[in-house]
Design a protein around this motif. Structure first.
Motif, PDB file in Angstrom:
ATOM      1  N   CYS A 188      32.168  13.370  20.287  1.00 19.32           N
ATOM      2  CA  CYS A 188      31.813  12.765  21.484  1.00 19.32           C
ATOM      3  C   CYS A 188      33.146  12.531  22.181  1.00 19.32           C
ATOM      4  CB  CYS A 188      31.349  11.339  20.920  1.00 19.32           C
ATOM      5  SG  CYS A 188      32.436  10.385  19.879  1.00 19.32           S
ATOM      6  N   SER A 189      33.211  11.941  23.391  1.00 28.85           N
ATOM      7  CA  SER A 189      34.347  11.720  24.068  1.00 28.85           C
ATOM      8  C   SER A 189      34.343  10.359  24.591  1.00 28.85           C
ATOM      9  CB  SER A 189      34.398  12.601  25.341  1.00 28.85           C
ATOM     10  OG  SER A 189      33.399  12.360  26.111  1.00 28.85           O
ATOM     11  N   LYS A 190      35.719   9.765  24.933  1.00 28.97           N
ATOM     12  CA  LYS A 190      35.955   8.466  25.475  1.00 28.97           C
ATOM     13  C   LYS A 190      35.336   8.535  26.729  1.00 28.97           C
ATOM     14  CE  LYS A 190      39.457   5.360  26.641  1.00 28.97           C
ATOM     15  NZ  LYS A 190      41.142   5.095  26.656  1.00 28.97           N
ATOM     16  N   LYS A 242      32.705   8.704  29.669  1.00 27.02           N
ATOM     17  CA  LYS A 242      30.981   8.991  29.368  1.00 27.02           C
ATOM     18  C   LYS A 242      30.501   8.598  30.849  1.00 27.02           C
ATOM     19  CE  LYS A 242      31.076   7.378  24.562  1.00 27.02           C
ATOM     20  NZ  LYS A 242      32.551   7.078  24.687  1.00 27.02           N
ATOM     21  N   TYR A 302      28.279  12.767  27.857  1.00 27.52           N
ATOM     22  CA  TYR A 302      29.669  13.048  27.838  1.00 27.52           C
ATOM     23  C   TYR A 302      30.421  14.041  28.836  1.00 27.52           C
ATOM     24  CZ  TYR A 302      28.648  11.185  23.247  1.00 27.52           C
ATOM     25  OH  TYR A 302      27.799  10.631  22.296  1.00 27.52           O
ATOM     26  N   SER A 362      33.810  14.359  30.526  1.00 29.03           N
ATOM     27  CA  SER A 362      34.900  14.858  29.942  1.00 29.03           C
ATOM     28  C   SER A 362      34.893  16.282  30.251  1.00 29.03           C
ATOM     29  CB  SER A 362      35.089  14.456  28.432  1.00 29.03           C
ATOM     30  OG  SER A 362      35.809  15.471  27.868  1.00 29.03           O
ATOM     31  N   PHE A 395      34.713  18.062  26.595  1.00 32.42           N
ATOM     32  CA  PHE A 395      33.254  18.234  26.081  1.00 32.42           C
ATOM     33  C   PHE A 395      32.545  19.404  26.692  1.00 32.42           C
ATOM     34  CE2 PHE A 395      28.667  17.433  26.214  1.00 32.42           C
ATOM     35  CZ  PHE A 395      28.459  17.304  24.943  1.00 32.42           C
ATOM     36  N   VAL A 444      26.144  16.642  19.021  1.00 28.97           N
ATOM     37  CA  VAL A 444      27.284  15.816  18.944  1.00 28.97           C
ATOM     38  C   VAL A 444      27.495  15.179  17.948  1.00 28.97           C
ATOM     39  CG1 VAL A 444      28.159  14.055  20.344  1.00 28.97           C
ATOM     40  CG2 VAL A 444      26.807  15.717  21.534  1.00 28.97           C
ATOM     41  N   SER A 477      28.883  11.770  17.043  1.00 28.23           N
ATOM     42  CA  SER A 477      29.290  10.285  17.647  1.00 28.23           C
ATOM     43  C   SER A 477      29.692   9.423  16.672  1.00 28.23           C
ATOM     44  CB  SER A 477      27.940   9.817  18.274  1.00 28.23           C
ATOM     45  OG  SER A 477      28.241   8.487  18.588  1.00 28.23           O
ATOM     46  N   PRO A 535      25.537   4.520  26.933  1.00 36.20           N
ATOM     47  CA  PRO A 535      27.061   4.522  26.711  1.00 36.20           C
ATOM     48  C   PRO A 535      27.700   3.532  25.632  1.00 36.20           C
ATOM     49  CG  PRO A 535      26.333   4.399  29.210  1.00 36.20           C
ATOM     50  CD  PRO A 535      25.236   4.014  28.425  1.00 36.20           C
ATOM     51  N   SER A 578      35.172   4.895  18.801  1.00 34.91           N
ATOM     52  CA  SER A 578      35.814   6.092  18.582  1.00 34.91           C
ATOM     53  C   SER A 578      36.352   6.067  17.135  1.00 34.91           C
ATOM     54  CB  SER A 578      37.159   6.165  19.405  1.00 34.91           C
ATOM     55  OG  SER A 578      37.897   7.312  18.922  1.00 34.91           O
TER      56      SER A 578
END
Length: 355
Positions: A11-13, A15, A26, A29, A32, A50, A52, A66, A70
């Motif tokens: 996953c990514s910061k 969103k 995601y 990003s 991603f 993903v 997560s 969302p 992390s």
């Protein structure tokens, strides 16, 4: 059922700001988006997930909200627990001893799974965040022959043709044809990226159709305008989105909406749409005489673009706020023709020969 290759993407910061399918959440990003593009070369969407920090294993088509969590700030114990839980989710779907897992992620996401999954490959092993994107670009280039693809050649051809704007529609010197739209900020292989392809059914309506989009402020006469408005309203979580989607040119629909229909506010949104479109879109046109041929070529171009693995929207593309999955996923302001029959080499040659 056993599978040969499963791809896991962290996953990514960054969103999107509203609940949606994981494949979309995601896409703010770029890392991603590139990871997903490469994963789709390696395996089918049914075998791409993903991983997560909050949910563990997530299907691409699973709708999630969302979140702000992390693995990068977790303790060793928390990381280990997450790895065990996520591996248990995986083991419910796959025989882990007969499946190869390709993980596109940083250390804090792949390391907890290494002790749990016996067959792992790490294409991004040891690379810091900035270098992962560069490596994915290399991998994508290695797996796509974009300069020989019709997608690449369409962009190269259309980028060289005379460009029009909303205030030069009258300078188009033929009456029937196809238009191809570009958007400020969107690029493909160093060229302006195509974001919409369109045409008209009745002969002689090319200029009139373009005026429906750029001049006449009536979203019910232009699905292009309607889709831009949807993205504007959805970005702001505005409740008028449900009304905007209704064809209010029909009195019975206005009656049904009652007080929810606000012509003053709707006019305000129309003006926002006009302002955005005139500032951000340019287009080229080429003549096609018959309705049947226009519709066929329009679909062929759209499908050829959509099928190209290296064709994608930028992380900041306004269309990513659209509530329409097809628009977000395709990177184009349209829903029809994505799964049509791609343009053939002969058809492309016929278009190119005219210019």
């Amino acid at each position: 059922m056993e599978h040969n290759i499963v791809v896991l993407i962290s996953c990514s910061k960054l969103k999107l700001t509203y609940p949606c399918e994981a494949r979309l959440l995601y896409t703010a990003s770029n890392l991603f988006s590139k990871s997903l593009a490469y994963a789709q070369i390696l395996s089918s969407d049914n075998n791409i997930y993903v991983i997560s920090a909050k949910y563990g294993l997530v299907r691409l088509d699973e709708t999630i909200a969302p979140y702000d969590e992390s693995l990068n700030d977790k303790s060793p114990t928390e990381l280990s627990d997450w790895g065990i839980r996520t591996a248990e989710q995986i083991a419910m779907l796959y025989d882990i001893h007969k499946t190869e897992f390709i993980i596109l992620a940083g250390r804090n996401y792949y390391a907890p799974l290494q002790a749990q999954l016996p067959n792992i490959k790490l294409p991004l092993l040891g690379l810091p965040m900035g270098e992962r994107l560069a490596r994915l670009n290399e991998l994508l280039r290695a797996d796509t022959t974009n300069q020989s693809s019709i997608c690449y050649r369409l962009h190269k051809l259309f980028n060289t043709m005379p460009r029009f704007k909303w205030d030069t529609i009258s300078k188009i010197d033929f009456d029937s044809g196809i238009y191809v739209v570009f958007e400020v900020g969107e690029s493909y292989c160093g060229m302006d990226r195509i974001v919409r392809v369109g045409t008209h059914r009745s002969d002689g309506r090319l200029r009139s159709r373009l005026k429906d989009h750029f001049i006449r402020e009536n979203k019910d006469g232009s699905i292009f305008r309607k889709n831009i408005g949807k993205a504007i309203l959805n970005k702001n979580h505005h409740p008028y989105l449900d009304v905007w989607t209704v064809d209010t040119s029909k009195p019975k629909n206005v009656t049904r909406l009652g007080s929810r229909y606000d012509p003053i506010f709707q006019s305000k949104v129309e003006k926002q749409v006009t302002k955005y479109m005139r500032a951000h879109f340019t287009f080229i046109c080429f003549p096609v005489a018959t309705e049947r041929e226009r519709l066929h070529i329009e679909e062929g171009i759209i499908a050829a673009l959509h099928l190209s693995r290296d064709f994608s929207a930028s992380p900041s593309w306004r269309g990513k706020y659209s509530p329409e999955y097809e628009i977000v996923q395709s990177g184009m302001w349209l829903k029809q023709g994505l799964d049509g029959i791609p343009l053939t080499e002969k058809e492309f040659a016929n278009i190119a020969a005219a210019y």
